[in-house]
Design a protein around this motif. Structure first.
Motif, PDB file in Angstrom:
ATOM      1  N   ILE A  24     -34.102   4.873   9.647  1.00 18.82           N
ATOM      2  CA  ILE A  24     -34.262   3.438   9.901  1.00 18.82           C
ATOM      3  C   ILE A  24     -35.732   3.087  10.086  1.00 18.82           C
ATOM      4  O   ILE A  24     -36.203   2.055   9.612  1.00 18.82           O
ATOM      5  N   ALA A  25     -36.460   3.961  10.756  1.00 15.06           N
ATOM      6  CA  ALA A  25     -37.874   3.702  11.015  1.00 15.06           C
ATOM      7  C   ALA A  25     -38.688   3.622   9.728  1.00 15.06           C
ATOM      8  O   ALA A  25     -39.736   2.976   9.687  1.00 15.06           O
ATOM      9  N   GLU A  26     -38.203   4.254   8.667  1.00 17.95           N
ATOM     10  CA  GLU A  26     -38.923   4.260   7.393  1.00 17.95           C
ATOM     11  C   GLU A  26     -38.678   3.004   6.557  1.00 17.95           C
ATOM     12  O   GLU A  26     -39.363   2.772   5.570  1.00 17.95           O
ATOM     13  N   VAL A  27     -37.721   2.180   6.946  1.00 13.95           N
ATOM     14  CA  VAL A  27     -37.382   0.985   6.177  1.00 13.95           C
ATOM     15  C   VAL A  27     -38.237  -0.189   6.665  1.00 13.95           C
ATOM     16  O   VAL A  27     -38.311  -0.463   7.855  1.00 13.95           O
ATOM     17  N   ALA A  28     -38.853  -0.869   5.727  1.00 10.15           N
ATOM     18  CA  ALA A  28     -39.695  -2.023   6.066  1.00 10.15           C
ATOM     19  C   ALA A  28     -38.842  -3.172   6.594  1.00 10.15           C
ATOM     20  O   ALA A  28     -37.694  -3.359   6.164  1.00 10.15           O
ATOM     21  N   ALA A  29     -39.404  -3.936   7.500  1.00 10.61           N
ATOM     22  CA  ALA A  29     -38.696  -5.069   8.099  1.00 10.61           C
ATOM     23  C   ALA A  29     -38.227  -6.057   7.031  1.00 10.61           C
ATOM     24  O   ALA A  29     -37.122  -6.599   7.127  1.00 10.61           O
ATOM     25  N   VAL A  30     -39.043  -6.297   6.036  1.00  7.88           N
ATOM     26  CA  VAL A  30     -38.670  -7.228   4.966  1.00  7.88           C
ATOM     27  C   VAL A  30     -37.385  -6.767   4.294  1.00  7.88           C
ATOM     28  O   VAL A  30     -36.498  -7.570   4.005  1.00  7.88           O
ATOM     29  N   GLU A  31     -37.258  -5.474   4.086  1.00  3.13           N
ATOM     30  CA  GLU A  31     -36.054  -4.942   3.445  1.00  3.13           C
ATOM     31  C   GLU A  31     -34.829  -5.101   4.339  1.00  3.13           C
ATOM     32  O   GLU A  31     -33.741  -5.444   3.871  1.00  3.13           O
ATOM     33  N   VAL A  32     -34.983  -4.860   5.628  1.00  2.00           N
ATOM     34  CA  VAL A  32     -33.866  -5.023   6.566  1.00  2.00           C
ATOM     35  C   VAL A  32     -33.423  -6.484   6.596  1.00  2.00           C
ATOM     36  O   VAL A  32     -32.225  -6.788   6.530  1.00  2.00           O
ATOM     37  N   ILE A  33     -34.392  -7.397   6.666  1.00  2.00           N
ATOM     38  CA  ILE A  33     -34.080  -8.832   6.728  1.00  2.00           C
ATOM     39  C   ILE A  33     -33.397  -9.292   5.454  1.00  2.00           C
ATOM     40  O   ILE A  33     -32.365  -9.973   5.495  1.00  2.00           O
ATOM     41  N   THR A  34     -33.933  -8.920   4.307  1.00  3.22           N
ATOM     42  CA  THR A  34     -33.334  -9.379   3.046  1.00  3.22           C
ATOM     43  C   THR A  34     -31.961  -8.746   2.829  1.00  3.22           C
ATOM     44  O   THR A  34     -31.060  -9.395   2.304  1.00  3.22           O
ATOM     45  N   THR A  35     -31.780  -7.509   3.255  1.00  4.38           N
ATOM     46  CA  THR A  35     -30.464  -6.871   3.135  1.00  4.38           C
ATOM     47  C   THR A  35     -29.437  -7.595   4.000  1.00  4.38           C
ATOM     48  O   THR A  35     -28.313  -7.866   3.552  1.00  4.38           O
ATOM     49  N   ALA A  36     -29.822  -7.924   5.218  1.00  4.68           N
ATOM     50  CA  ALA A  36     -28.912  -8.668   6.099  1.00  4.68           C
ATOM     51  C   ALA A  36     -28.577 -10.028   5.490  1.00  4.68           C
ATOM     52  O   ALA A  36     -27.415 -10.468   5.508  1.00  4.68           O
ATOM     53  N   ALA A  37     -29.584 -10.690   4.919  1.00  2.38           N
ATOM     54  CA  ALA A  37     -29.360 -11.997   4.297  1.00  2.38           C
ATOM     55  C   ALA A  37     -28.406 -11.888   3.105  1.00  2.38           C
ATOM     56  O   ALA A  37     -27.522 -12.731   2.943  1.00  2.38           O
ATOM     57  N   VAL A  38     -28.564 -10.861   2.307  1.00  3.07           N
ATOM     58  CA  VAL A  38     -27.686 -10.676   1.146  1.00  3.07           C
ATOM     59  C   VAL A  38     -26.246 -10.429   1.595  1.00  3.07           C
ATOM     60  O   VAL A  38     -25.296 -10.954   0.994  1.00  3.07           O
ATOM     61  N   HIS A  39     -26.067  -9.668   2.665  1.00  7.42           N
ATOM     62  CA  HIS A  39     -24.714  -9.450   3.189  1.00  7.42           C
ATOM     63  C   HIS A  39     -24.106 -10.769   3.668  1.00  7.42           C
ATOM     64  O   HIS A  39     -22.930 -11.050   3.401  1.00  7.42           O
ATOM     65  N   LEU A  40     -24.885 -11.571   4.372  1.00  3.95           N
ATOM     66  CA  LEU A  40     -24.394 -12.876   4.831  1.00  3.95           C
ATOM     67  C   LEU A  40     -24.062 -13.771   3.640  1.00  3.95           C
ATOM     68  O   LEU A  40     -23.038 -14.461   3.638  1.00  3.95           O
ATOM     69  N   MET A  41     -24.920 -13.763   2.623  1.00  2.42           N
ATOM     70  CA  MET A  41     -24.679 -14.584   1.431  1.00  2.42           C
ATOM     71  C   MET A  41     -23.398 -14.167   0.727  1.00  2.42           C
ATOM     72  O   MET A  41     -22.594 -15.012   0.330  1.00  2.42           O
ATOM     73  N   SER A  42     -23.221 -12.878   0.560  1.00  2.32           N
ATOM     74  CA  SER A  42     -22.031 -12.376  -0.135  1.00  2.32           C
ATOM     75  C   SER A  42     -20.758 -12.755   0.614  1.00  2.32           C
ATOM     76  O   SER A  42     -19.785 -13.230   0.010  1.00  2.32           O
ATOM     77  N   ALA A  43     -20.772 -12.557   1.921  1.00  2.00           N
ATOM     78  CA  ALA A  43     -19.595 -12.901   2.726  1.00  2.00           C
ATOM     79  C   ALA A  43     -19.333 -14.406   2.683  1.00  2.00           C
ATOM     80  O   ALA A  43     -18.179 -14.838   2.548  1.00  2.00           O
ATOM     81  N   ALA A  44     -20.386 -15.211   2.782  1.00  2.00           N
ATOM     82  CA  ALA A  44     -20.225 -16.667   2.745  1.00  2.00           C
ATOM     83  C   ALA A  44     -19.691 -17.127   1.395  1.00  2.00           C
ATOM     84  O   ALA A  44     -18.851 -18.033   1.330  1.00  2.00           O
ATOM     85  N   ALA A  45     -20.161 -16.516   0.324  1.00  2.00           N
ATOM     86  CA  ALA A  45     -19.677 -16.888  -1.014  1.00  2.00           C
ATOM     87  C   ALA A  45     -18.176 -16.637  -1.132  1.00  2.00           C
ATOM     88  O   ALA A  45     -17.439 -17.484  -1.643  1.00  2.00           O
TER      89      ALA A  45
END
Length: 125
Positions: A24-45
């Motif tokens: 987890i420490a190796e993953v950039a914050a931007v990647e964590v944020i965009t991944t979370a956003a994509v999960h929210l988008m997919s579920a909302a769709a």
């Protein structure tokens, strides 16, 4: 019983807590944020009835979609200054598309500025 190691080549040993933390420490914050956003988008769709297949209407749940879109809007607006314009722009576009899809799927339309996430983004109509 054979003394030859018969472990499959694609076998992965279980990851312990220390290894998971390092991963987890190796993953950039931007990647964590965009991944979370994509999960929210997919579920909302899916909850807006945009899923592919014959059961899309069965999966529609606008109350749940409202919650997911509002959470997505808060995440996108709050993180936009930190993730950069390139990432934020695509997330905002996806968010706006979901907000409009929600309005289209809704039997009783929300007033402008009262739709899901619009307290963060402003009205989409």
């Amino acid at each position: 019983m054979s003394s030859i190691d018969e472990t499959p080549a694609d076998f992965q040993a279980p990851v312990g807590p220390d290894q998971a933390t390092r991963d987890i420490a190796e993953v950039a914050a931007v990647e964590v944020i965009t991944t979370a956003a994509v999960h929210l988008m997919s579920a909302a769709a899916v909850k807006c009835g945009l899923a592919e297949g014959d059961d899309a209407e069965e999966l529609k749940d606008l109350d749940e979609a409202r919650k997911l879109i509002t959470a997505l809007a808060a995440l996108v607006v709050a993180s936009a200054p930190d993730i950069g314009n390139q990432h934020a722009r695509s997330l905002r576009d996806g968010l706006r598309s979901l907000q409009l899809a929600f309005r289209e799927a809704s039997v009783i339309p929300d007033a402008p500025g009262e739709g899901p996430g619009e307290k963060y983004t402003g009205s989409v109509v």
